[in-house]
Design an enzyme around this catalytic site. Sequence first.
Site, PDB file in Angstrom:
ATOM      1  CB  THR A 174      -0.935  -0.077   1.199  1.00 42.09           C
ATOM      2  OG1 THR A 174      -1.828  -1.205   1.107  1.00 42.09           O
ATOM      3  CG2 THR A 174      -1.583   0.951   1.240  1.00 42.09           C
ATOM      4  CB  THR A 176     -42.862  -5.439  -3.055  1.00 44.06           C
ATOM      5  OG1 THR A 176     -42.412  -5.884  -1.696  1.00 44.06           O
ATOM      6  CG2 THR A 176     -41.375  -5.138  -3.804  1.00 44.06           C
ATOM      7  CG  HIS A 218     -42.526  -7.965   2.341  1.00 39.38           C
ATOM      8  ND1 HIS A 218     -44.053  -8.008   2.778  1.00 39.38           N
ATOM      9  CD2 HIS A 218     -42.260  -6.607   1.454  1.00 39.38           C
ATOM     10  CE1 HIS A 218     -44.562  -7.253   1.783  1.00 39.38           C
ATOM     11  NE2 HIS A 218     -43.458  -6.578   0.948  1.00 39.38           N
ATOM     12  CB  ILE A 247     -31.626  -5.719   1.105  1.00 46.25           C
ATOM     13  CG1 ILE A 247     -31.802  -6.772   2.059  1.00 46.25           C
ATOM     14  CG2 ILE A 247     -32.827  -4.754   1.104  1.00 46.25           C
ATOM     15  CD1 ILE A 247     -31.462  -6.205   3.474  1.00 46.25           C
ATOM     16  N   GLY A 274     -31.065  -5.588  -4.478  1.00 47.13           N
ATOM     17  CA  GLY A 274     -31.706  -6.337  -5.786  1.00 47.13           C
ATOM     18  C   GLY A 274     -30.803  -5.749  -6.898  1.00 47.13           C
ATOM     19  N   GLY A 275     -31.488  -5.613  -8.008  1.00 44.97           N
ATOM     20  CA  GLY A 275     -31.050  -5.203  -9.097  1.00 44.97           C
ATOM     21  C   GLY A 275     -30.011  -3.999  -9.314  1.00 44.97           C
ATOM     22  CD  GLU A 277      -3.824  -4.420   8.559  1.00 47.33           C
ATOM     23  OE1 GLU A 277      -3.430  -4.479   9.423  1.00 47.33           O
ATOM     24  OE2 GLU A 277      -4.161  -3.232   7.978  1.00 47.33           O
ATOM     25  N   GLY A 278      -2.950 -10.173   7.282  1.00 47.73           N
ATOM     26  CA  GLY A 278      -3.043 -11.731   7.705  1.00 47.73           C
ATOM     27  C   GLY A 278      -4.469 -12.224   7.248  1.00 47.73           C
TER      28      GLY A 278
END
Lengths: 381, 264
Positions: free
Chosen positions: A160, A272, A280, A339, A341-342, A365-366
């Site tokens: 890095t 929906t 839901h 959640i 979605g598209g 980092e491992g």
Amino acid sequence: MATLERYLLTDEQKDLQAMVREFADKEIIPRAKEYDLSGEYPKDLVKQAVDMGLTRLSLPKKYGGEAIDNQTYAIVKEELARGDAGFSVTIGACYLGVMPVKLFGNDKQMQKVADCLNSGGLMAFGLTEAAAGSDSASLKTTYVKDGDSYILNGTKTFITNASVASLYTIFATKDPSLGAKGISAFIVEAGTPGLSAGKEEDKMGIRLSNTGEVVLQDVRVPAENLLGEEGQGFKIAMNTLNQTRPTSGAGAIGNAMFAYEYALQYAKERKTFGKPIGKHQAVGFMLADMAIQLEAARQMVNYAARLMDSGIVVPRVFSSAKAFGSDVCMKVVLDAVQIVGGYGYSREYPLEKRLRDAKIYQIFEGTNQIQRVIISGQILA
Amino acid sequence: MNILVCVKQVPDTTEIKIDPVTNTLIRAGVPSIVNPYDGYALEVGLRIKDAVGGTVTVLCMGPEQAKEALKTCLAIGADKAWLLTDRLFGGSDTLATSYILSRAVKKLEEEAPFDLILCGKQAIDGDTAQVGPELAEHLGRPQVTCVIELTADGDVVRGKRESDMGYDIIECATPALVTVTKTPFEPRFPTIRSRLAATRAEIPSITAADLDLDLAHCGLKGSPTKVKKTFTPSRNKNVQMLQADSPSAVAAQLLDALRRDNVA
């Protein structure tokens, strides 16, 4: 945006958190998408972070740093990674750069680090090589003593800030056949003849960070730049990584927090079958599970950081914070994409980037497998 | 240049809810921030200080919790902060508020007079845009409102003022009061160090007892403004679609319609 509010913070922690969150919301997040797509290094953002003092967070006060404790650093790291994971890695490399000198360096060496950071420079930690990642003791970069200096040769990989750092910590061996015992650590200043940046990685994620090779060809380093003693290098590397792991977990949580907040907001708005999808149970429970895991991971990181601040070194806990934090990050971001979605899958919206960013936390980092080697080693000892 | 910036702490929301019974703002549960226009005023003040040197002091009238807003200003770069607070000030309208502020300015000026007083154009909660101009009147100083840029040069300030017609380029002798609207630049970010120092800072208070005040001009008593009702005007959109064979015929229809409604 609804977030998982934190409690029991000090006034200073609250104010720093709010400040970095504002910086992320106003400056980092609006620009992250463009930098992610182009892979360009975000010079302007790094300059802002340097001006704010974000690269000097862990530098001791007497060297001009802010000397904030690890618990507070973890809070800042989370907010930075919530802004952008790659950007937080760039800043995090300075924390990683200060650590070995803090643990094993002398006053003069710490002053070198301070001069670098106080003048706006960045740091890089040069351990990994093409054939020495998890098995870092098998590294092939060599050093030989030559009068009052050491001469280093070899190539470091996946570093890095490889081409943007002003100061490097380089690990090299006297003789590869000696294994861990042959390794020493050196501070190498940018501009030293023979030191150069090699190939830059075109990465899947954390694309706001600069990652690449550091090439050393007969790089002459003064003897005073040796950290600790000859042969202590592997110990220095392991102790350093041990202590930076908890905050690696914090970065993972930050990346996941963004995804969680985004999915939560979406679940409140998107309708929906006549109601918001969050109402839901299938989606509501996913969000609840995300909240549970984030809360648990954050508490684990906080606990590990508090242990560090108290001078209690428990590798098992530090590794747990890193491994659990990054595993939670992967799962939470994946669920957030589900959640949304598209729109979660589309490049037009921010979650697909978050998913690409998430994966690195299980690797760097491992790796999380190495974390389990550490944990099982400690509990079975 | 000795600069004073007057700031107000306001609820952090653009959708302020109003208590239908008392007609006052519901503040509970809404986080507080420095009024954004005051933030721009502070940044303008800090830029002048960066350019010509000097001191930036912030003054805020409000309850104890308004110290947080002052600490934010200190973090951003103000040198000193004062809270102007007293139960006797409660319920003050813009006239009473500007009167009390003017007395506090006089008190602070016992140390050193202010060359420049900056205020935000208006607060986003009350939206009156009256306190700045009224403060200038109480102090008998020239005022310029709605500025977006300002520089200092000796005994004058020069700047760009936003108006309905465009921009006015202004010059004003100091001491003066200038109100600031949304600038092309954002207030700077604090540094970690200034933020931590501000968090730890003790903010001194000025109370009624510290000031040379006529209490009849303070608080509810000194406030001629009575809010009868606050509401969001309902918006009725009546759309009429015009159709004709040619653009000129539609234009003619439109002109007729506008004339009918006395618009043209």
